[in-house]
Design a protein around this motif. Structure first.
Motif, PDB file in Angstrom:
ATOM      1  N   ALA A   1     -20.870  -9.818 -38.332  1.00 31.88           N
ATOM      2  CA  ALA A   1     -21.326  -9.465 -36.986  1.00 31.88           C
ATOM      3  C   ALA A   1     -20.451 -10.142 -35.936  1.00 31.88           C
ATOM      4  O   ALA A   1     -19.853 -11.197 -36.185  1.00 31.88           O
ATOM      5  N   ILE A   2     -20.382  -9.518 -34.766  1.00 37.42           N
ATOM      6  CA  ILE A   2     -19.617 -10.104 -33.669  1.00 37.42           C
ATOM      7  C   ILE A   2     -20.258  -9.727 -32.341  1.00 37.42           C
ATOM      8  O   ILE A   2     -20.738  -8.597 -32.155  1.00 37.42           O
ATOM      9  N   HIS A   3     -20.283 -10.703 -31.435  1.00 36.52           N
ATOM     10  CA  HIS A   3     -20.747 -10.495 -30.064  1.00 36.52           C
ATOM     11  C   HIS A   3     -19.522 -10.415 -29.171  1.00 36.52           C
ATOM     12  O   HIS A   3     -18.696 -11.332 -29.159  1.00 36.52           O
ATOM     13  N   ILE A   4     -19.408  -9.311 -28.418  1.00 38.01           N
ATOM     14  CA  ILE A   4     -18.265  -9.106 -27.537  1.00 38.01           C
ATOM     15  C   ILE A   4     -18.755  -9.093 -26.100  1.00 38.01           C
ATOM     16  O   ILE A   4     -19.564  -8.247 -25.717  1.00 38.01           O
ATOM     17  N   CYS A   5     -18.279 -10.049 -25.320  1.00 38.72           N
ATOM     18  CA  CYS A   5     -18.651 -10.154 -23.912  1.00 38.72           C
ATOM     19  C   CYS A   5     -17.542  -9.548 -23.059  1.00 38.72           C
ATOM     20  O   CYS A   5     -16.416 -10.057 -23.051  1.00 38.72           O
TER      21      CYS A   5
ATOM     22  N   HIS B   1     -27.489   1.040 -42.334  1.00 38.90           N
ATOM     23  CA  HIS B   1     -26.300   1.615 -41.717  1.00 38.90           C
ATOM     24  C   HIS B   1     -25.737   0.577 -40.757  1.00 38.90           C
ATOM     25  O   HIS B   1     -26.440  -0.346 -40.336  1.00 38.90           O
ATOM     26  N   ASP B   2     -24.477   0.694 -40.409  1.00 38.86           N
ATOM     27  CA  ASP B   2     -23.869  -0.218 -39.444  1.00 38.86           C
ATOM     28  C   ASP B   2     -24.369   0.128 -38.041  1.00 38.86           C
ATOM     29  O   ASP B   2     -24.655   1.298 -37.750  1.00 38.86           O
ATOM     30  N   VAL B   3     -24.452  -0.882 -37.174  1.00 35.31           N
ATOM     31  CA  VAL B   3     -24.954  -0.629 -35.828  1.00 35.31           C
ATOM     32  C   VAL B   3     -24.081  -1.295 -34.767  1.00 35.31           C
ATOM     33  O   VAL B   3     -23.526  -2.373 -34.982  1.00 35.31           O
ATOM     34  N   LEU B   4     -23.975  -0.626 -33.637  1.00 35.29           N
ATOM     35  CA  LEU B   4     -23.396  -1.183 -32.421  1.00 35.29           C
ATOM     36  C   LEU B   4     -24.506  -1.239 -31.379  1.00 35.29           C
ATOM     37  O   LEU B   4     -25.135  -0.211 -31.092  1.00 35.29           O
ATOM     38  N   ILE B   5     -24.758  -2.406 -30.821  1.00 29.49           N
ATOM     39  CA  ILE B   5     -25.762  -2.573 -29.779  1.00 29.49           C
ATOM     40  C   ILE B   5     -25.047  -2.597 -28.429  1.00 29.49           C
ATOM     41  O   ILE B   5     -24.182  -3.447 -28.199  1.00 29.49           O
TER      42      ILE B   5
ATOM     43  N   ASP C   1     -22.522  -6.245 -22.524  1.00 29.70           N
ATOM     44  CA  ASP C   1     -22.092  -6.838 -23.794  1.00 29.70           C
ATOM     45  C   ASP C   1     -22.329  -5.877 -24.952  1.00 29.70           C
ATOM     46  O   ASP C   1     -23.169  -4.961 -24.867  1.00 29.70           O
ATOM     47  N   LEU C   2     -21.616  -6.139 -26.065  1.00 29.10           N
ATOM     48  CA  LEU C   2     -21.760  -5.341 -27.288  1.00 29.10           C
ATOM     49  C   LEU C   2     -21.980  -6.282 -28.459  1.00 29.10           C
ATOM     50  O   LEU C   2     -21.392  -7.360 -28.531  1.00 29.10           O
ATOM     51  N   LEU C   3     -22.830  -5.866 -29.375  1.00 30.05           N
ATOM     52  CA  LEU C   3     -23.067  -6.604 -30.613  1.00 30.05           C
ATOM     53  C   LEU C   3     -22.904  -5.647 -31.781  1.00 30.05           C
ATOM     54  O   LEU C   3     -23.522  -4.575 -31.805  1.00 30.05           O
ATOM     55  N   TYR C   4     -22.064  -6.036 -32.745  1.00 31.06           N
ATOM     56  CA  TYR C   4     -21.909  -5.243 -33.972  1.00 31.06           C
ATOM     57  C   TYR C   4     -22.605  -5.975 -35.112  1.00 31.06           C
ATOM     58  O   TYR C   4     -22.404  -7.186 -35.300  1.00 31.06           O
ATOM     59  N   ILE C   5     -23.429  -5.248 -35.878  1.00 32.13           N
ATOM     60  CA  ILE C   5     -24.128  -5.815 -37.033  1.00 32.13           C
ATOM     61  C   ILE C   5     -23.846  -4.924 -38.243  1.00 32.13           C
ATOM     62  O   ILE C   5     -24.183  -3.733 -38.239  1.00 32.13           O
ATOM     63  N   PRO C   6     -23.233  -5.469 -39.295  1.00 34.68           N
ATOM     64  CA  PRO C   6     -22.956  -4.648 -40.483  1.00 34.68           C
ATOM     65  C   PRO C   6     -24.231  -4.275 -41.234  1.00 34.68           C
ATOM     66  O   PRO C   6     -25.269  -4.944 -41.114  1.00 34.68           O
ATOM     67  N   ARG C   7     -24.122  -3.252 -42.008  1.00 36.11           N
ATOM     68  CA  ARG C   7     -25.229  -2.814 -42.866  1.00 36.11           C
ATOM     69  C   ARG C   7     -25.668  -3.966 -43.784  1.00 36.11           C
ATOM     70  O   ARG C   7     -24.850  -4.646 -44.395  1.00 36.11           O
ATOM     71  N   GLY C   8     -26.981  -4.176 -43.850  1.00 36.83           N
ATOM     72  CA  GLY C   8     -27.526  -5.174 -44.763  1.00 36.83           C
ATOM     73  C   GLY C   8     -27.657  -6.563 -44.186  1.00 36.83           C
ATOM     74  O   GLY C   8     -28.250  -7.441 -44.835  1.00 36.83           O
ATOM     75  N   HIS C   9     -27.149  -6.818 -42.982  1.00 39.93           N
ATOM     76  CA  HIS C   9     -27.256  -8.144 -42.385  1.00 39.93           C
ATOM     77  C   HIS C   9     -28.580  -8.243 -41.620  1.00 39.93           C
ATOM     78  O   HIS C   9     -28.848  -7.458 -40.704  1.00 39.93           O
ATOM     79  N   TRP C  10     -29.386  -9.212 -41.985  1.00 42.57           N
ATOM     80  CA  TRP C  10     -30.703  -9.379 -41.386  1.00 42.57           C
ATOM     81  C   TRP C  10     -30.568  -9.764 -39.908  1.00 42.57           C
ATOM     82  O   TRP C  10     -29.622 -10.451 -39.526  1.00 42.57           O
ATOM     83  N   HIS C  11     -31.529  -9.345 -39.091  1.00 38.22           N
ATOM     84  CA  HIS C  11     -31.459  -9.671 -37.667  1.00 38.22           C
ATOM     85  C   HIS C  11     -32.800  -9.426 -36.982  1.00 38.22           C
ATOM     86  O   HIS C  11     -33.644  -8.677 -37.483  1.00 38.22           O
ATOM     87  N   TYR C  12     -32.960 -10.054 -35.837  1.00 41.52           N
ATOM     88  CA  TYR C  12     -34.064  -9.748 -34.929  1.00 41.52           C
ATOM     89  C   TYR C  12     -33.642 -10.187 -33.537  1.00 41.52           C
ATOM     90  O   TYR C  12     -32.629 -10.876 -33.354  1.00 41.52           O
ATOM     91  N   ALA C  13     -34.405  -9.765 -32.526  1.00 38.36           N
ATOM     92  CA  ALA C  13     -34.031 -10.059 -31.140  1.00 38.36           C
ATOM     93  C   ALA C  13     -35.283 -10.297 -30.305  1.00 38.36           C
ATOM     94  O   ALA C  13     -36.361  -9.764 -30.598  1.00 38.36           O
ATOM     95  N   VAL C  14     -35.106 -11.087 -29.242  1.00 34.54           N
ATOM     96  CA  VAL C  14     -36.192 -11.382 -28.302  1.00 34.54           C
ATOM     97  C   VAL C  14     -35.671 -11.166 -26.885  1.00 34.54           C
ATOM     98  O   VAL C  14     -34.623 -11.725 -26.518  1.00 34.54           O
ATOM     99  N   ALA C  15     -36.370 -10.342 -26.106  1.00 37.51           N
ATOM    100  CA  ALA C  15     -35.971 -10.142 -24.709  1.00 37.51           C
ATOM    101  C   ALA C  15     -36.186 -11.436 -23.923  1.00 37.51           C
ATOM    102  O   ALA C  15     -37.072 -12.235 -24.239  1.00 37.51           O
TER     103      ALA C  15
END
Length: 392
Positions: free
Chosen positions: A25-29, A135-139, A184-198
């Motif tokens: 995963a990578i965070h792109i600012c 699946h892979d995701v781009l946020i 900003d953009l966040l890429y998370i590969p398939r199968g990598h666990w994650h969660y988010a909080v506003a």
């Protein structure tokens, strides 16, 4: 790769594909809070909620990791978000032209089907428990801020039938923790666990899902191909008193056929070519021009544009004979000068005046008008309805 480059900027695309794609995963600012505003905004969300008849599963709500009961009353929707629920609209690329353009362009850049969902989260709320996607995701963070936590995979390359709800969550701490701000953009590969909080303000983001193909997909394609051969559909022999000789003979014959199939020189090309046209977006309906009305309303200055959601592929069959592929549509062109082909299919937009310049030997009424009419009525070419500037 133009669209992917724009999304990832300022991070180099080559480095992303080499170091992050399917791996980390990578965070792109980007440092530009307005970066994604032209793709989607709060106004677009309000338009969807007010003027589209959204129901489950396209519209749903989640709070504290649990899906909420369906409600069809629009008045309830804002109440639910105010109470802490995350609003999800699936398939936004089917409803918003700018998002449809993004999905189509990314599909061409990456080579795989994409789908885009929208998430609206109230301040200081977590809509989903820790999970992974298959699946892979781009946020793409549109507005607000969201704190993300990304963990290593516990199952390598999970398929769609290997959901995270059936797996043990990771015990190690997250390897990426970041604050996603607008632009900003966040890429998370398939199968990598994650969660988010506003965070302190409501959050609005788009999630681009990328459905990569695997070796299993190719194997499935092979199975569908060999099903056309009746010997593979034939019942295997009965096992009489434990005698399996007849069955082994038939299986040996099938094995030889499979080996012969795998050695076909074009077997890999057939599969990779099929990926190019699989699940393309439908060609747009453009009335009244698509039924042959008002195609040339500005004469020589009439302007045209190719379908914005598709790429054009041209294959030369013989002298002045070409095969044009746009999405699932295939058109044969015969007797067309090479100079016209080289110019026509390498421009996003053009006018009748341009065609006359590229192919002066062609007659307007007898050659050019029928050709353009065919493209328009087939749905691959669109007539620009705004008057040309020269008409004032």
């Amino acid at each position: 790769m133009k669209t992917l480059q724009q999304l990832l900027a300022p991070y180099p695309t080559d480095e992303f594909l080499a170091e992050n794609w399917t791996q980390k995963a990578i965070h792109i600012c980007a440092g530009d809070s307005q970066k994604f505003q032209t793709i989607f905004s709060w106004n677009d969300l309000n338009y969807l909620l007010n003027y589209h008849r959204l129901t489950e599963p396209d519209l749903r709500f989640s709070m504290n990791g649990k899906s909420l009961p369906q409600t069809r009353n629009p008045q309830d929707w804002s109440d639910l978000v105010r109470q802490g629920a995350t609003l999800i609209v699936n398939g936004v690329h089917h409803r918003v032209p700018t998002v449809a353009q993004l999905a189509a362009n990314l599909r061409h850049d990456i080579g795989y089907e994409t789908h885009i969902n929208l998430y609206c989260s109230p301040a200081k709320q977590q809509g989903f428990d820790c999970h992974y996607d298959t699946h892979d995701v781009l946020i793409l963070q549109i507005d607000g801020e969201k704190q993300w936590f990304v963990y290593r995979e516990t199952v390598l390359y999970p398929t769609s039938d290997m959901g995270s709800s059936e797996q043990l969550q990771p015990k190690e701490p997250p390897y990426l923790e970041c604050m996603l701000k607008a632009g900003d953009l966040l890429y998370i590969p398939r199968g990598h666990w994650h969660y988010a909080v506003a965070c302190e303000q409501p959050s609005l983001h788009l999630t681009v899902g990328i459905e990569c193909q695997t070796g299993l997909d190719w194997l499935g394609r092979l199975i569908r191909d060999i099903q056309q051969n009746p010997s593979w559909r034939q019942s295997l022999p009965a096992i009489v008193d434990g005698d399996t000789n007849a069955m082994q003979q038939q299986l040996s014959a099938l094995r030889l056929h499979l080996i012969e199939t795998l050695h076909q020189p074009d077997i890999l090309c057939r599969y990779t070519e099929s990926l190019t046209y699989r699940k393309q977006p439908p060609l747009a309906v453009t009335l009244p021009t698509q039924i042959g009305t008002d195609i040339f309303q500005y004469g020589f200055m009439t302007e045209f544009a190719w379908s914005p959601l598709h790429r054009i592929r041209v294959k030369q069959i013989g002298s002045e004979h070409y095969q044009v592929q746009v999405g699932s549509k295939q058109i044969d062109l015969k007797g067309v000068p090479v100079n016209l082909v080289e110019n026509l299919f390498n421009r996003d937009e053009f006018s009748l005046y341009d065609i006359a310049d590229w192919a002066p030997e062609m007659d307007l009424d007898g050659d050019i008008a029928p050709l353009i009419t065919r493209f328009v009525t087939e749905g691959i070419l669109q007539v620009k309805t705004d008057p040309p500037l020269s008409y004032g």
